[in-house]
Write a protein that holds these residues in place. Sequence first.
Motif, mmCIF file in Angstrom:
data_model
loop_
_atom_site.group_PDB
_atom_site.id
_atom_site.type_symbol
_atom_site.label_atom_id
_atom_site.label_comp_id
_atom_site.label_asym_id
_atom_site.label_seq_id
_atom_site.Cartn_x
_atom_site.Cartn_y
_atom_site.Cartn_z
ATOM 1 N N PRO A 98 3.359 -0.912 -7.917
ATOM 2 C CA PRO A 98 2.614 -1.239 -6.687
ATOM 3 C C PRO A 98 1.710 -0.085 -6.267
ATOM 4 C CG PRO A 98 4.931 -1.818 -6.462
ATOM 5 C CD PRO A 98 4.819 -1.018 -7.728
ATOM 6 N N PHE A 99 0.627 -0.430 -5.624
ATOM 7 C CA PHE A 99 -0.382 0.561 -5.266
ATOM 8 C C PHE A 99 0.202 1.688 -4.419
ATOM 9 C CE2 PHE A 99 -4.206 1.998 -2.867
ATOM 10 C CZ PHE A 99 -4.972 2.384 -3.953
ATOM 11 N N GLY A 100 1.122 1.382 -3.555
ATOM 12 C CA GLY A 100 1.701 2.389 -2.670
ATOM 13 C C GLY A 100 2.481 3.463 -3.385
ATOM 14 N N GLN A 101 2.842 3.227 -4.663
ATOM 15 C CA GLN A 101 3.622 4.203 -5.413
ATOM 16 C C GLN A 101 2.751 5.175 -6.215
ATOM 17 O OE1 GLN A 101 6.769 2.392 -7.725
ATOM 18 N NE2 GLN A 101 7.400 1.050 -6.026
ATOM 19 N N TRP A 102 1.454 4.962 -6.232
ATOM 20 C CA TRP A 102 0.557 5.913 -6.890
ATOM 21 C C TRP A 102 0.358 7.113 -5.971
ATOM 22 C CZ3 TRP A 102 -0.836 4.991 -11.862
ATOM 23 C CH2 TRP A 102 -0.768 3.679 -12.330
ATOM 24 N N SER A 103 -0.039 8.244 -6.527
ATOM 25 C CA SER A 103 -0.304 9.430 -5.714
ATOM 26 C C SER A 103 -1.554 9.202 -4.868
ATOM 27 C CB SER A 103 -0.509 10.664 -6.599
ATOM 28 O OG SER A 103 -1.752 10.584 -7.287
ATOM 29 N N PHE A 104 -1.740 10.053 -3.842
ATOM 30 C CA PHE A 104 -2.908 9.878 -2.977
ATOM 31 C C PHE A 104 -4.203 10.014 -3.778
ATOM 32 C CE2 PHE A 104 -6.225 11.143 -0.018
ATOM 33 C CZ PHE A 104 -6.052 10.200 0.990
ATOM 34 N N GLN A 138 -12.000 7.301 4.892
ATOM 35 C CA GLN A 138 -11.152 8.398 4.427
ATOM 36 C C GLN A 138 -9.705 7.953 4.229
ATOM 37 O OE1 GLN A 138 -11.329 12.230 6.322
ATOM 38 N NE2 GLN A 138 -13.520 12.080 6.714
ATOM 39 N N GLU A 139 -9.238 7.063 5.082
ATOM 40 C CA GLU A 139 -7.862 6.610 4.973
ATOM 41 C C GLU A 139 -7.757 5.475 3.947
ATOM 42 O OE1 GLU A 139 -9.875 4.440 8.352
ATOM 43 O OE2 GLU A 139 -9.673 6.534 7.689
ATOM 44 N N SER A 140 -6.597 5.371 3.304
ATOM 45 C CA SER A 140 -6.385 4.330 2.309
ATOM 46 C C SER A 140 -6.447 2.951 2.974
ATOM 47 C CB SER A 140 -5.027 4.523 1.629
ATOM 48 O OG SER A 140 -4.824 3.560 0.621
ATOM 49 N N PHE A 141 -7.065 1.981 2.291
ATOM 50 C CA PHE A 141 -7.249 0.667 2.900
ATOM 51 C C PHE A 141 -6.653 -0.475 2.078
ATOM 52 C CE2 PHE A 141 -10.948 1.473 0.241
ATOM 53 C CZ PHE A 141 -11.122 0.284 -0.442
ATOM 54 N N ILE A 142 -6.156 -0.200 0.884
ATOM 55 C CA ILE A 142 -5.591 -1.246 0.045
ATOM 56 C C ILE A 142 -4.109 -1.417 0.374
ATOM 57 C CG2 ILE A 142 -4.997 -1.893 -2.327
ATOM 58 C CD1 ILE A 142 -7.525 -0.514 -3.240
ATOM 59 N N PRO A 143 -3.633 -2.653 0.579
ATOM 60 C CA PRO A 143 -2.203 -2.876 0.864
ATOM 61 C C PRO A 143 -1.306 -2.285 -0.220
ATOM 62 C CG PRO A 143 -3.458 -4.870 1.305
ATOM 63 C CD PRO A 143 -4.416 -3.905 0.652
ATOM 64 N N LYS A 144 -0.223 -1.647 0.200
ATOM 65 C CA LYS A 144 0.640 -0.904 -0.711
ATOM 66 C C LYS A 144 1.337 -1.782 -1.745
ATOM 67 C CE LYS A 144 1.628 2.728 2.675
ATOM 68 N NZ LYS A 144 2.684 3.436 3.449
ATOM 69 N N TYR A 145 1.529 -3.065 -1.436
ATOM 70 C CA TYR A 145 2.310 -3.929 -2.328
ATOM 71 C C TYR A 145 1.481 -4.508 -3.474
ATOM 72 C CZ TYR A 145 0.070 -7.539 0.525
ATOM 73 O OH TYR A 145 -0.854 -8.312 1.185
ATOM 74 N N LEU A 146 0.148 -4.385 -3.422
ATOM 75 C CA LEU A 146 -0.691 -4.961 -4.465
ATOM 76 C C LEU A 146 -0.622 -4.146 -5.757
ATOM 77 C CD1 LEU A 146 -3.964 -5.976 -2.555
ATOM 78 C CD2 LEU A 146 -2.058 -7.434 -3.251
ATOM 79 N N LYS A 147 -0.823 -4.815 -6.873
ATOM 80 C CA LYS A 147 -0.878 -4.151 -8.172
ATOM 81 C C LYS A 147 -2.331 -4.078 -8.628
ATOM 82 C CE LYS A 147 3.790 -5.650 -9.311
ATOM 83 N NZ LYS A 147 4.666 -6.433 -10.217
ATOM 84 N N LEU A 148 -2.592 -3.179 -9.589
ATOM 85 C CA LEU A 148 -3.971 -2.929 -9.996
ATOM 86 C C LEU A 148 -4.700 -4.193 -10.424
ATOM 87 C CD1 LEU A 148 -3.844 0.445 -11.985
ATOM 88 C CD2 LEU A 148 -4.576 0.062 -9.628
ATOM 89 N N LYS A 149 -4.046 -5.049 -11.183
ATOM 90 C CA LYS A 149 -4.697 -6.267 -11.677
ATOM 91 C C LYS A 149 -5.231 -7.103 -10.517
ATOM 92 C CE LYS A 149 -3.868 -10.206 -14.774
ATOM 93 N NZ LYS A 149 -4.196 -11.299 -13.839
#
Length: 216
Positions: free
Chosen positions: A120-126, A82-93
């Motif tokens: 960066p992934f952390g800047q996308w909405s939940f 349920q909780e986000s697991f991808i590091p916030k600094y990564l980009k989609l590519k």
Amino acid sequence: MNKLEIDSVTLEFGGKRILSDIYMRFESGKVTGILGRNGSGKSCLLRIIFGTLQAQYSNIRFNGRAIFKPYRYPEKIRYMPQESFIPKYLKLKTIFELYGCNLQVFKNDFPEYGKDRNKPFGQWSFGQKRLVETYIILKSASEFVMLDEPFSYLMPVHVEKLKEIIRIEKAGKGILITDHLYHDLLDITDELYMIADGGSLPIRDPGELTTYGYIS
């Protein structure tokens, strides 16, 4: 056909029994849904299957053979919590490369992700993050995937598209889903279980959800 079974699950916290003598069977080529009220132990069960939560007792079998710490075998099983697991600094590519998924195919299905592709992934909405995480787990090269609340926080149009993808992906793997949006779950499941009073009940007909008190 691959088969994943979990048997005799017993889980207690602080002397309170959460799960008792659970048995479930999952098969490749099928979507299996798990329903249950908040606090019934659905997420705990997925973590026990994955091997990241130790129960007082559990027996997990892959094609009839016991498997220990399944998280060590991503080719056999992957799990989206349920909780986000991808590091916030990564980009989609980078994210899609790490999981062996085609980013362009994803963008074709969800064009809005073509914008701000360097964000960066952390800047996308939940909800946006939820969709990406569900997609890469669902598309990953694994015999079984488990999705905990994949439809939560998604726009209805994204839920419908994701259901289309699930129907396609089940041809090559077993898919296990738990979600409170039971109408969407019923729309795509081939097998269904409900957790109630610590036990598991196979649901043969949607009307049983009323009989067992899950819906009024």
